[in-house]
Design an enzyme around this catalytic site. Structure first.
Site, mmCIF file in Angstrom:
data_model
loop_
_atom_site.group_PDB
_atom_site.id
_atom_site.type_symbol
_atom_site.label_atom_id
_atom_site.label_comp_id
_atom_site.label_asym_id
_atom_site.label_seq_id
_atom_site.Cartn_x
_atom_site.Cartn_y
_atom_site.Cartn_z
ATOM 1 N N GLY A 60 0.777 -1.232 0.000
ATOM 2 C CA GLY A 60 0.000 0.000 0.000
ATOM 3 C C GLY A 60 0.812 1.287 0.000
ATOM 4 C CG ASP A 90 -1.154 2.016 3.106
ATOM 5 O OD1 ASP A 90 -0.953 1.604 4.272
ATOM 6 O OD2 ASP A 90 -1.764 1.325 2.261
ATOM 7 C CG ASP A 116 -8.205 0.436 9.656
ATOM 8 O OD1 ASP A 116 -8.890 0.522 10.685
ATOM 9 O OD2 ASP A 116 -8.700 0.068 8.583
ATOM 10 C CE LYS A 173 -9.559 3.201 7.143
ATOM 11 N NZ LYS A 173 -10.234 1.927 6.900
ATOM 12 C CG PHE A 212 -11.948 0.113 2.496
ATOM 13 C CD1 PHE A 212 -11.212 -0.584 3.440
ATOM 14 C CD2 PHE A 212 -11.636 -0.053 1.157
ATOM 15 C CE1 PHE A 212 -10.181 -1.428 3.065
ATOM 16 C CE2 PHE A 212 -10.616 -0.902 0.771
ATOM 17 C CZ PHE A 212 -9.889 -1.598 1.727
ATOM 18 C CB VAL A 213 -9.232 5.422 1.934
ATOM 19 C CG1 VAL A 213 -8.608 6.431 0.992
ATOM 20 C CG2 VAL A 213 -10.027 6.118 3.006
ATOM 21 C CG ASP A 221 -5.439 -3.214 -2.222
ATOM 22 O OD1 ASP A 221 -4.981 -2.794 -1.119
ATOM 23 O OD2 ASP A 221 -5.867 -4.374 -2.367
ATOM 24 N NE ARG A 243 -1.999 -2.769 -4.684
ATOM 25 C CZ ARG A 243 -2.121 -2.945 -3.363
ATOM 26 N NH1 ARG A 243 -2.009 -1.920 -2.555
ATOM 27 N NH2 ARG A 243 -2.345 -4.145 -2.866
HETATM 28 P P1 XMP Z 1 -4.023 -1.730 10.509
HETATM 29 O O1 XMP Z 1 -5.443 -2.095 10.833
HETATM 30 O O2 XMP Z 1 -3.071 -2.837 10.826
HETATM 31 O O3 XMP Z 1 -4.081 -1.551 8.958
HETATM 32 O O4 XMP Z 1 -3.622 -0.401 11.102
HETATM 33 C C1 XMP Z 1 -3.013 -1.121 8.247
HETATM 34 C C2 XMP Z 1 -2.992 -1.758 6.881
HETATM 35 O O5 XMP Z 1 -4.288 -2.156 6.434
HETATM 36 C C3 XMP Z 1 -4.556 -1.702 5.146
HETATM 37 N N1 XMP Z 1 -5.710 -0.783 5.231
HETATM 38 C C4 XMP Z 1 -6.359 -0.260 4.193
HETATM 39 N N2 XMP Z 1 -6.154 -0.424 2.886
HETATM 40 N N3 XMP Z 1 -7.926 1.051 2.437
HETATM 41 C C5 XMP Z 1 -6.953 0.249 2.009
HETATM 42 O O6 XMP Z 1 -6.759 0.132 0.816
HETATM 43 C C6 XMP Z 1 -8.214 1.263 3.741
HETATM 44 O O7 XMP Z 1 -9.107 2.025 4.092
HETATM 45 C C7 XMP Z 1 -7.373 0.546 4.670
HETATM 46 N N4 XMP Z 1 -7.339 0.506 6.015
HETATM 47 C C8 XMP Z 1 -6.298 -0.325 6.314
HETATM 48 C C9 XMP Z 1 -3.305 -1.002 4.696
HETATM 49 O O8 XMP Z 1 -2.585 -1.896 3.889
HETATM 50 C C10 XMP Z 1 -2.506 -0.724 5.931
HETATM 51 O O9 XMP Z 1 -1.137 -0.901 5.729
#
Ligand code: XMP
Length: 183
Positions: free
Chosen positions: A48, A104, A107, A135, A156-157, A163, A169
């Site tokens: 990402g 990237d 979350d 987020k 969700f972005v 992606d 992407r």
């Molecule tokens: P966590 O939950 O571990 O998530 O903080 C981090 C990874 O999850 C993916 N991620 C997303 N990918 N849109 C995406 O395309 C989203 O809204 C999203 N939220 C989490 C991302 O790879 C990140 O590194």
């Protein structure tokens, strides 16, 4: 692909300005290390962060190395984290280095915490962290991040490297998708 877009959160110009500002902040902090013999290693979390990191490093004039790490949290059509799964390994010579982990989006915060833990096992001199997006989630708020681009709502972005099911992407903007596109 454009028909699948619901809302543009940040367009390419806003992203470019934000990345330049993060780059300046990091570069200023790295300047404080100038003349220090310790090496700087960037650890981008793929896939990402690939577009973000490609832009960010061109704002960093310092001598540095890159050692990528590959992590999957949202396999296939998931829009809820399935937990961070490490798929690639780190360079094994991080001992005594200044490490900057770049992702990237923050979350749940699990990915950054896990990668940080793995990096710290290599006994670096220092670890800093950088994310383009953070987020509005309780998990994210509990994780310290040194450099943050944009704070966003819990949506969700995709785009600019992010992606859904490995698509989108290549969108230059950061967007949300229409519900029909995520079936
Ligand atoms: P966590 O939950 O571990 O998530 O903080 C981090 C990874 O999850 C993916 N991620 C997303 N990918 N849109 C995406 O395309 C989203 O809204 C999203 N939220 C989490 C991302 O790879 C990140 O590194």
């Amino acid at each position: 692909m454009r028909n699948d877009v619901d809302c543009i959160l940040f367009d390419r110009d806003e992203i470019a300005a934000c990345v330049a500002a993060i780059g300046r902040a990091i570069a200023d902090d790295l300047d404080a290390l100038a003349g220090h013999p310790t090496e700087i290693v960037l650890v981008p979390i793929l896939t990402g962060s690939m577009v973000f990191v490609a832009d960010l490093i061109r704002h960093l004039p310092q001598k540095l190395r890159i050692g990528v790490m590959s992590v999957s949290s949202y396999p296939g059509r998931s829009i809820e984290s399935k937990g961070a799964l490490i798929r690639g390994s780190l360079p094994d010579d991080l001992a005594g280095k200044h490490v900057l982990i770049v992702d990237d989006i923050l979350d749940t915060g699990q990915t950054l915490l896990l990668v940080r833990q793995i990096v710290e096992e290599h006994r670096p001199a220092e670890v800093r962290t950088c994310v383009l997006l953070r987020k509005a989630r309780p998990g994210a708020a509990a994780v310290h991040v040194d450099y943050v681009g944009f704070d966003i709502p819990d949506a969700f972005v995709v785009g600019y490297g992010l992606d859904y099911n490995d698509y989108y992407r290549n969108l230059p903007d950061l967007v949300t998708l229409r519900p029909e596109a995520m079936r």
